[in-house]
Design an enzyme around this catalytic site. Sequence first.
Site, PDB file in Angstrom:
ATOM      1  N   VAL A  49      76.714  66.615  12.409  1.00 17.83           N
ATOM      2  CA  VAL A  49      76.101  67.466  11.387  1.00 17.83           C
ATOM      3  C   VAL A  49      74.577  67.486  11.570  1.00 17.83           C
ATOM      4  O   VAL A  49      73.935  68.519  11.376  1.00 17.83           O
ATOM      5  CB  VAL A  49      76.474  66.980   9.969  1.00 17.83           C
ATOM      6  CG1 VAL A  49      75.765  67.816   8.906  1.00 17.83           C
ATOM      7  CG2 VAL A  49      77.986  67.044   9.756  1.00 17.83           C
ATOM      8  N   CYS A  50      74.026  66.369  11.968  1.00 15.96           N
ATOM      9  CA  CYS A  50      72.564  66.222  12.082  1.00 15.96           C
ATOM     10  C   CYS A  50      71.900  67.311  12.928  1.00 15.96           C
ATOM     11  O   CYS A  50      70.908  67.908  12.491  1.00 15.96           O
ATOM     12  CB  CYS A  50      72.204  64.848  12.633  1.00 15.96           C
ATOM     13  SG  CYS A  50      72.808  63.474  11.638  1.00 15.96           S
ATOM     14  N   PRO A  51      72.405  67.606  14.143  1.00 15.61           N
ATOM     15  CA  PRO A  51      71.708  68.628  14.928  1.00 15.61           C
ATOM     16  C   PRO A  51      71.726  70.000  14.276  1.00 15.61           C
ATOM     17  O   PRO A  51      70.777  70.772  14.434  1.00 15.61           O
ATOM     18  CB  PRO A  51      72.452  68.632  16.268  1.00 15.61           C
ATOM     19  CG  PRO A  51      73.735  67.947  16.029  1.00 15.61           C
ATOM     20  CD  PRO A  51      73.501  66.995  14.906  1.00 15.61           C
ATOM     21  N   ILE A  54      68.773  69.932  11.870  1.00 11.83           N
ATOM     22  CA  ILE A  54      67.494  69.877  12.586  1.00 11.83           C
ATOM     23  C   ILE A  54      67.182  71.227  13.217  1.00 11.83           C
ATOM     24  O   ILE A  54      66.050  71.729  13.136  1.00 11.83           O
ATOM     25  CB  ILE A  54      67.524  68.743  13.630  1.00 11.83           C
ATOM     26  CG1 ILE A  54      67.561  67.387  12.901  1.00 11.83           C
ATOM     27  CG2 ILE A  54      66.352  68.828  14.585  1.00 11.83           C
ATOM     28  CD1 ILE A  54      67.931  66.216  13.778  1.00 11.83           C
TER      29      ILE A  54
END
Length: 195
Positions: A49-51, A54
């Site tokens: 999920v993080c990318p 970002i």
Amino acid sequence: MTLVSQHAPNFVTQALIKDGTIVNDFNFKKSTKNKLVVLFFWPMDFTFVCPTEIVAFNELYIEFKKRNTKIIGVSRDSVFVHQAWQNIDIKQGGIGRLKYTLVSDIKGEIQDAYGVAHPELGIALRASFLIDKYGIIKHQTVNDLPLGRNIKDMLRIIDAVTYHEQYGEVCPANWIKGEKTMHPSKSGLIKYYQK
């Protein structure tokens, strides 16, 4: 822990700035003086999920810049891990070159100061803070690990904070720029509903 209406904790640490350079003494307070700031935390580099978050911040970078808002991301990974992740194409699971700063919080001191550490895993939850030009936290959200943020909503919050600062009116539920605001009074509320 709620930090809204309090001064944002300062920190000095290593950071990967937008030109790809590593800075060993990035000072949060000095680098954000007289600007609105979105400070956001994510759990770990090279995850899932993080990318998407970002990259979404990066795709909307111009909209944040138009609002005189600086974006700074924080995780427990080293600046070298941040750098390696930027060197991988988005379609291959990387994040590509970013237009904003990524901070390293290896010891977890920043996430602890902001009260966003996961209680068992020791990594950051998906937390976002909007900090005004005086260093006061105006807005914060914290999501559990599986739940990605709505980056566009942060732009809406920035618009609301800016409008209130300029005109003194308050922004009702679901407000977006250009819609009705109200005077912060009973008569203002009544007038708002009568329109």
